[in-house]
Design a protein around this motif. Structure first.
Motif, PDB file in Angstrom:
ATOM      1  N   ALA A 113      30.477  44.162 -15.744  1.00  0.00           N
ATOM      2  CA  ALA A 113      31.270  42.996 -15.458  1.00  0.00           C
ATOM      3  C   ALA A 113      30.314  42.059 -14.931  1.00  0.00           C
ATOM      4  O   ALA A 113      30.485  40.715 -15.268  1.00  0.00           O
ATOM      5  CB  ALA A 113      32.463  43.475 -14.728  1.00  0.00           C
ATOM      6  N   LEU A 114      29.630  42.134 -13.952  1.00  0.00           N
ATOM      7  CA  LEU A 114      28.589  41.354 -13.360  1.00  0.00           C
ATOM      8  C   LEU A 114      27.859  41.037 -14.253  1.00  0.00           C
ATOM      9  O   LEU A 114      27.437  39.637 -14.309  1.00  0.00           O
ATOM     10  CB  LEU A 114      27.702  42.161 -12.199  1.00  0.00           C
ATOM     11  N   LYS A 115      27.138  41.714 -15.257  1.00  0.00           N
ATOM     12  CA  LYS A 115      26.052  41.224 -16.383  1.00  0.00           C
ATOM     13  C   LYS A 115      26.796  40.183 -17.035  1.00  0.00           C
ATOM     14  O   LYS A 115      26.468  39.412 -17.402  1.00  0.00           O
ATOM     15  CB  LYS A 115      25.654  42.364 -17.067  1.00  0.00           C
ATOM     16  N   ILE A 116      28.113  40.434 -17.721  1.00  0.00           N
ATOM     17  CA  ILE A 116      28.972  39.811 -18.295  1.00  0.00           C
ATOM     18  C   ILE A 116      29.054  38.395 -17.506  1.00  0.00           C
ATOM     19  O   ILE A 116      29.018  37.063 -18.319  1.00  0.00           O
ATOM     20  CB  ILE A 116      30.133  40.378 -18.788  1.00  0.00           C
ATOM     21  N   ALA A 117      29.404  38.262 -16.397  1.00  0.00           N
ATOM     22  CA  ALA A 117      29.695  37.034 -15.661  1.00  0.00           C
ATOM     23  C   ALA A 117      28.409  36.297 -15.417  1.00  0.00           C
ATOM     24  O   ALA A 117      28.566  35.135 -15.561  1.00  0.00           O
ATOM     25  CB  ALA A 117      30.183  37.587 -14.315  1.00  0.00           C
ATOM     26  N   LYS A 118      27.479  37.067 -15.351  1.00  0.00           N
ATOM     27  CA  LYS A 118      26.112  36.187 -15.284  1.00  0.00           C
ATOM     28  C   LYS A 118      25.617  35.476 -16.576  1.00  0.00           C
ATOM     29  O   LYS A 118      25.147  34.610 -16.381  1.00  0.00           O
ATOM     30  CB  LYS A 118      24.781  37.271 -14.718  1.00  0.00           C
ATOM     31  N   LYS A 119      25.893  36.351 -17.635  1.00  0.00           N
ATOM     32  CA  LYS A 119      25.550  35.758 -18.964  1.00  0.00           C
ATOM     33  C   LYS A 119      26.461  34.740 -19.699  1.00  0.00           C
ATOM     34  O   LYS A 119      26.155  33.547 -20.195  1.00  0.00           O
ATOM     35  CB  LYS A 119      25.438  36.905 -19.889  1.00  0.00           C
ATOM     36  N   GLY A 120      27.737  34.695 -18.858  1.00  0.00           N
ATOM     37  CA  GLY A 120      28.876  34.023 -19.104  1.00  0.00           C
ATOM     38  C   GLY A 120      29.514  34.059 -20.628  1.00  0.00           C
ATOM     39  O   GLY A 120      30.338  33.597 -21.168  1.00  0.00           O
ATOM     40  N   ASN A 121      28.926  34.984 -21.278  1.00  0.00           N
ATOM     41  CA  ASN A 121      29.605  35.229 -22.679  1.00  0.00           C
ATOM     42  C   ASN A 121      29.086  36.820 -23.061  1.00  0.00           C
ATOM     43  O   ASN A 121      28.265  36.894 -22.990  1.00  0.00           O
ATOM     44  CB  ASN A 121      29.081  34.384 -23.835  1.00  0.00           C
ATOM     45  N   ILE A 123      29.072  38.257 -25.574  1.00  0.00           N
ATOM     46  CA  ILE A 123      28.597  38.266 -27.057  1.00  0.00           C
ATOM     47  C   ILE A 123      26.984  38.278 -26.611  1.00  0.00           C
ATOM     48  O   ILE A 123      26.148  38.909 -27.326  1.00  0.00           O
ATOM     49  CB  ILE A 123      29.208  37.158 -28.099  1.00  0.00           C
ATOM     50  N   GLN A 124      26.610  37.265 -25.953  1.00  0.00           N
ATOM     51  CA  GLN A 124      25.336  37.202 -25.573  1.00  0.00           C
ATOM     52  C   GLN A 124      24.677  38.655 -25.016  1.00  0.00           C
ATOM     53  O   GLN A 124      23.491  38.928 -24.982  1.00  0.00           O
ATOM     54  CB  GLN A 124      25.041  36.182 -24.530  1.00  0.00           C
ATOM     55  N   LEU A 125      25.521  39.164 -24.298  1.00  0.00           N
ATOM     56  CA  LEU A 125      25.007  40.491 -23.498  1.00  0.00           C
ATOM     57  C   LEU A 125      24.630  41.550 -24.539  1.00  0.00           C
ATOM     58  O   LEU A 125      23.652  42.265 -24.372  1.00  0.00           O
ATOM     59  CB  LEU A 125      26.018  40.998 -22.574  1.00  0.00           C
ATOM     60  N   LEU A 126      25.431  41.592 -25.770  1.00  0.00           N
ATOM     61  CA  LEU A 126      25.112  42.577 -26.819  1.00  0.00           C
ATOM     62  C   LEU A 126      23.885  42.162 -27.721  1.00  0.00           C
ATOM     63  O   LEU A 126      23.223  42.954 -27.990  1.00  0.00           O
ATOM     64  CB  LEU A 126      26.486  42.652 -27.642  1.00  0.00           C
ATOM     65  N   ARG A 127      23.491  41.051 -27.651  1.00  0.00           N
ATOM     66  CA  ARG A 127      22.493  40.281 -28.347  1.00  0.00           C
ATOM     67  C   ARG A 127      20.997  40.778 -27.672  1.00  0.00           C
ATOM     68  O   ARG A 127      20.099  41.110 -28.319  1.00  0.00           O
ATOM     69  CB  ARG A 127      22.394  39.057 -28.731  1.00  0.00           C
ATOM     70  N   ASN A 128      21.330  40.859 -26.138  1.00  0.00           N
ATOM     71  CA  ASN A 128      19.988  41.139 -25.489  1.00  0.00           C
ATOM     72  C   ASN A 128      19.896  42.604 -25.269  1.00  0.00           C
ATOM     73  O   ASN A 128      20.033  43.391 -25.618  1.00  0.00           O
ATOM     74  CB  ASN A 128      19.979  40.322 -24.286  1.00  0.00           C
TER      75      ASN A 128
END
Length: 128
Positions: A113-121, A123-128
């Motif tokens: 949840a923290l990583k998702i909050a930092k990326k803001g999206n 979907i972007q978390l899955l691409r990285n």
């Protein structure tokens, strides 16, 4: 003195002492004959698991609950209610086992949840 009488000082004694608090009846083992056990200083029905108010720790109120809500069980022996109590206790243990969350899984969930909050999206978390 009858053990079922309310154990409190009279209103004149309470006002004289300045206390003003009413002491409520404590659970007695004989209340199982009405189908009740104690849960956090309140009577709990072993049949329907309903928890009554602390003021209902009176044999007459517990007996009324048994007669109105569980009419078919009012003539059951004490052993019946003791078996129900054991069943209720085992259900409570099983429920607490299910409710406990694995601490590692909870920590991992927060980190995601923290990583998702930092990326803001997400979907972007899955691409990285």
């Amino acid at each position: 003195m009858d053990k079922f009488l309310k154990r409190s000082s009279s209103s004149s004694d309470a006002s004289a002492s300045g206390c003003g608090k009413t002491k409520f009846r404590k659970y007695d083992q004989s209340y199982i004959q009405f189908g009740f056990t104690e849960l956090a200083n309140k009577p709990q029905c072993v049949v329907c698991s309903e928890v009554l108010s602390a003021e209902s720790m009176k044999p007459s109120k517990m007996k009324r609950h048994l007669q109105t809500k569980h009419f078919a069980l009012k003539d059951k022996p004490v052993e019946f209610f003791q078996r129900k109590l054991l069943s209720l206790r085992s259900q409570q243990v099983n429920i607490t086992d299910l409710v406990n969350v694995n601490k590692n899984a909870l920590k991992a969930s927060y980190e995601v949840a923290l990583k998702i909050a930092k990326k803001g999206n997400p979907i972007q978390l899955l691409r990285n």
